[in-house]
Design a protein around this motif. Structure first.
Motif, mmCIF file in Angstrom:
data_model
loop_
_atom_site.group_PDB
_atom_site.id
_atom_site.type_symbol
_atom_site.label_atom_id
_atom_site.label_comp_id
_atom_site.label_asym_id
_atom_site.label_seq_id
_atom_site.Cartn_x
_atom_site.Cartn_y
_atom_site.Cartn_z
ATOM 1 N N LEU A 178 0.833 -1.212 0.000
ATOM 2 C CA LEU A 178 0.000 0.000 0.000
ATOM 3 C C LEU A 178 0.866 1.260 0.000
ATOM 4 C CD1 LEU A 178 -2.850 -1.048 2.455
ATOM 5 C CD2 LEU A 178 -3.002 -0.825 -0.029
ATOM 6 N N ASP A 179 1.951 1.249 0.752
ATOM 7 C CA ASP A 179 2.855 2.404 0.771
ATOM 8 C C ASP A 179 3.506 2.626 -0.593
ATOM 9 O OD1 ASP A 179 2.337 2.995 3.411
ATOM 10 O OD2 ASP A 179 4.137 2.018 4.183
ATOM 11 N N GLU A 180 3.999 1.552 -1.187
ATOM 12 C CA GLU A 180 4.738 1.673 -2.446
ATOM 13 C C GLU A 180 3.841 1.983 -3.647
ATOM 14 O OE1 GLU A 180 6.904 -2.001 -2.798
ATOM 15 O OE2 GLU A 180 8.389 -1.394 -1.299
ATOM 16 N N VAL A 181 2.652 1.405 -3.684
ATOM 17 C CA VAL A 181 1.805 1.510 -4.873
ATOM 18 C C VAL A 181 0.704 2.556 -4.722
ATOM 19 C CG1 VAL A 181 0.257 0.210 -6.402
ATOM 20 C CG2 VAL A 181 2.312 -0.882 -5.482
ATOM 21 N N TRP A 182 0.170 2.688 -3.521
ATOM 22 C CA TRP A 182 -0.994 3.551 -3.306
ATOM 23 C C TRP A 182 -0.681 4.786 -2.469
ATOM 24 C CZ3 TRP A 182 -5.675 2.624 -5.599
ATOM 25 C CH2 TRP A 182 -5.807 1.398 -6.251
ATOM 26 N N GLY A 183 0.565 4.958 -2.057
ATOM 27 C CA GLY A 183 0.914 6.117 -1.245
ATOM 28 C C GLY A 183 0.419 6.012 0.186
ATOM 29 N N GLY A 184 0.138 4.799 0.638
ATOM 30 C CA GLY A 184 -0.326 4.564 2.001
ATOM 31 C C GLY A 184 -1.664 3.875 2.026
ATOM 32 N N PRO A 185 -2.131 3.540 3.223
ATOM 33 C CA PRO A 185 -3.368 2.765 3.348
ATOM 34 C C PRO A 185 -4.653 3.585 3.222
ATOM 35 C CG PRO A 185 -2.476 3.198 5.505
ATOM 36 C CD PRO A 185 -1.479 3.736 4.513
ATOM 37 N N PHE A 186 -4.558 4.897 3.343
ATOM 38 C CA PHE A 186 -5.764 5.720 3.338
ATOM 39 C C PHE A 186 -6.175 6.081 1.926
ATOM 40 C CE2 PHE A 186 -3.875 6.268 7.502
ATOM 41 C CZ PHE A 186 -4.959 5.943 8.305
ATOM 42 N N GLN A 187 -7.409 5.775 1.609
ATOM 43 C CA GLN A 187 -7.956 6.016 0.280
ATOM 44 C C GLN A 187 -9.149 6.958 0.400
ATOM 45 O OE1 GLN A 187 -6.259 4.597 -2.359
ATOM 46 N NE2 GLN A 187 -4.923 4.023 -0.668
ATOM 47 N N ALA A 188 -9.260 7.863 -0.546
ATOM 48 C CA ALA A 188 -10.368 8.818 -0.560
ATOM 49 C C ALA A 188 -11.254 8.533 -1.761
ATOM 50 C CB ALA A 188 -9.837 10.249 -0.637
ATOM 51 N N ARG A 189 -12.551 8.518 -1.507
ATOM 52 C CA ARG A 189 -13.516 8.408 -2.577
ATOM 53 C C ARG A 189 -14.900 8.723 -2.027
ATOM 54 N NH1 ARG A 189 -16.635 6.129 -0.503
ATOM 55 N NH2 ARG A 189 -16.977 4.030 0.083
ATOM 56 N N ARG A 190 -15.734 9.299 -2.874
ATOM 57 C CA ARG A 190 -17.108 9.658 -2.513
ATOM 58 C C ARG A 190 -17.169 10.526 -1.248
ATOM 59 N NH1 ARG A 190 -20.932 4.535 -2.896
ATOM 60 N NH2 ARG A 190 -22.541 6.020 -3.514
ATOM 61 N N GLY A 191 -16.200 11.422 -1.091
ATOM 62 C CA GLY A 191 -16.188 12.330 0.045
ATOM 63 C C GLY A 191 -15.815 11.693 1.365
ATOM 64 N N GLU A 192 -15.183 10.541 1.320
ATOM 65 C CA GLU A 192 -14.848 9.791 2.526
ATOM 66 C C GLU A 192 -13.404 9.314 2.459
ATOM 67 O OE1 GLU A 192 -16.368 5.640 4.652
ATOM 68 O OE2 GLU A 192 -16.884 6.049 2.568
ATOM 69 N N LEU A 193 -12.754 9.268 3.598
ATOM 70 C CA LEU A 193 -11.412 8.713 3.713
ATOM 71 C C LEU A 193 -11.523 7.413 4.503
ATOM 72 C CD1 LEU A 193 -8.436 9.509 3.036
ATOM 73 C CD2 LEU A 193 -8.285 10.379 5.371
ATOM 74 N N PHE A 194 -10.951 6.330 3.986
ATOM 75 C CA PHE A 194 -10.996 5.060 4.705
ATOM 76 C C PHE A 194 -9.627 4.398 4.676
ATOM 77 C CE2 PHE A 194 -12.153 3.974 0.363
ATOM 78 C CZ PHE A 194 -11.422 2.819 0.117
ATOM 79 N N ASP A 195 -9.415 3.510 5.620
ATOM 80 C CA ASP A 195 -8.171 2.767 5.749
ATOM 81 C C ASP A 195 -8.372 1.382 5.134
ATOM 82 O OD1 ASP A 195 -5.913 1.342 6.560
ATOM 83 O OD2 ASP A 195 -5.914 2.190 8.577
ATOM 84 N N ALA A 196 -7.710 1.128 4.024
ATOM 85 C CA ALA A 196 -7.877 -0.142 3.321
ATOM 86 C C ALA A 196 -7.485 -1.336 4.193
ATOM 87 C CB ALA A 196 -7.055 -0.137 2.033
ATOM 88 N N ARG A 197 -6.616 -1.132 5.173
ATOM 89 C CA ARG A 197 -6.190 -2.243 6.043
ATOM 90 C C ARG A 197 -7.314 -2.747 6.931
ATOM 91 N NH1 ARG A 197 -1.436 1.010 8.727
ATOM 92 N NH2 ARG A 197 -3.290 2.299 8.922
ATOM 93 N N GLU A 198 -8.361 -1.959 7.100
ATOM 94 C CA GLU A 198 -9.472 -2.348 7.966
ATOM 95 C C GLU A 198 -10.553 -3.128 7.228
ATOM 96 O OE1 GLU A 198 -10.782 1.290 9.737
ATOM 97 O OE2 GLU A 198 -8.973 1.480 10.962
ATOM 98 N N LEU A 199 -10.397 -3.310 5.933
ATOM 99 C CA LEU A 199 -11.425 -3.970 5.132
ATOM 100 C C LEU A 199 -11.111 -5.447 4.932
ATOM 101 C CD1 LEU A 199 -11.853 -1.295 2.313
ATOM 102 C CD2 LEU A 199 -13.116 -1.506 4.463
ATOM 103 N N PRO A 200 -12.151 -6.254 4.735
ATOM 104 C CA PRO A 200 -11.875 -7.642 4.355
ATOM 105 C C PRO A 200 -11.239 -7.656 2.973
ATOM 106 C CG PRO A 200 -14.237 -7.179 4.228
ATOM 107 C CD PRO A 200 -13.576 -5.950 4.806
ATOM 108 N N GLY A 201 -10.523 -8.714 2.698
ATOM 109 C CA GLY A 201 -9.856 -8.763 1.409
ATOM 110 C C GLY A 201 -9.548 -10.169 0.952
ATOM 111 N N LEU A 202 -9.037 -10.213 -0.254
ATOM 112 C CA LEU A 202 -8.567 -11.440 -0.880
ATOM 113 C C LEU A 202 -7.152 -11.187 -1.362
ATOM 114 C CD1 LEU A 202 -11.723 -12.040 -3.112
ATOM 115 C CD2 LEU A 202 -11.177 -13.251 -0.983
#
Length: 160
Positions: free
Chosen positions: A21-45
């Motif tokens: 996330l740091d190398e590719v996305w600039g960190g875990p925090f993503q902004a969209r639809r007027g909201e900031l969220f931490d991708a590390r807190e989401l379920p994933g595959l």
């Protein structure tokens, strides 16, 4: 070379995810639809090829029998990893009505990827990235992929 998909495990995959996330996305925090969220807190595959992590997809319940594909990333593009992860998400949320994703106006590779997998453009939010840069995440660059000014959000959906 076998490609396997399994649920993201925060204990065993956490260090890889943080670095990716740091190398590719600039960190875990993503902004969209007027909201900031931490991708590390989401379920994933995660996708593994011969025991090595090669991709990740994070998602969340979007309400009303829909799911948000919040983040997808492959270590090596155009290698089948993203397609495999999307197919695994479709299998996982089967019985839902749709999967939706937000990208940005500069991300023509993502637009190509999603549309080739059946996603259709649903919403354009002019200036949404500019707004997010001002109020949520100032480190969002002003210029994105291919030298395109980064301004707008595009929402696509896949009906299931």
């Amino acid at each position: 070379m076998t490609l396997d998909v399994r649920p993201l495990d925060r204990v065993t995959d956490g260090a890889w995810l943080d670095t990716h996330l740091d190398e590719v996305w600039g960190g875990p925090f993503q902004a969209r639809r007027g909201e900031l969220f931490d991708a590390r807190e989401l379920p994933g595959l995660v996708a593994e090829r011969d025991g090595e992590l090669v991709g990740v997809l994070c998602y969340r319940d979007g309400g009303d029998r829909s799911w948000e594909l919040a983040l997808i990333s492959a270590v090596l593009g155009r290698s089948g990893v993203g397609s495999t992860l999307v197919a695994a998400l479709v299998d996982r949320v089967g019985g839902s009505s749709r999967i939706w994703v937000v990208t940005t106006n500069d991300n023509v590779d993502a637009l190509r990827f999603y549309q080739r997998r059946g996603f259709r453009l649903q919403v354009v939010r002019p200036g949404a990235v500019d707004d997010a840069r001002r109020s949520l995440k100032p480190e969002i660059p002003r210029v994105g992929h291919y030298g395109i000014p980064l301004r707008d959000e595009l929402e696509l959906e896949l009906l299931l």
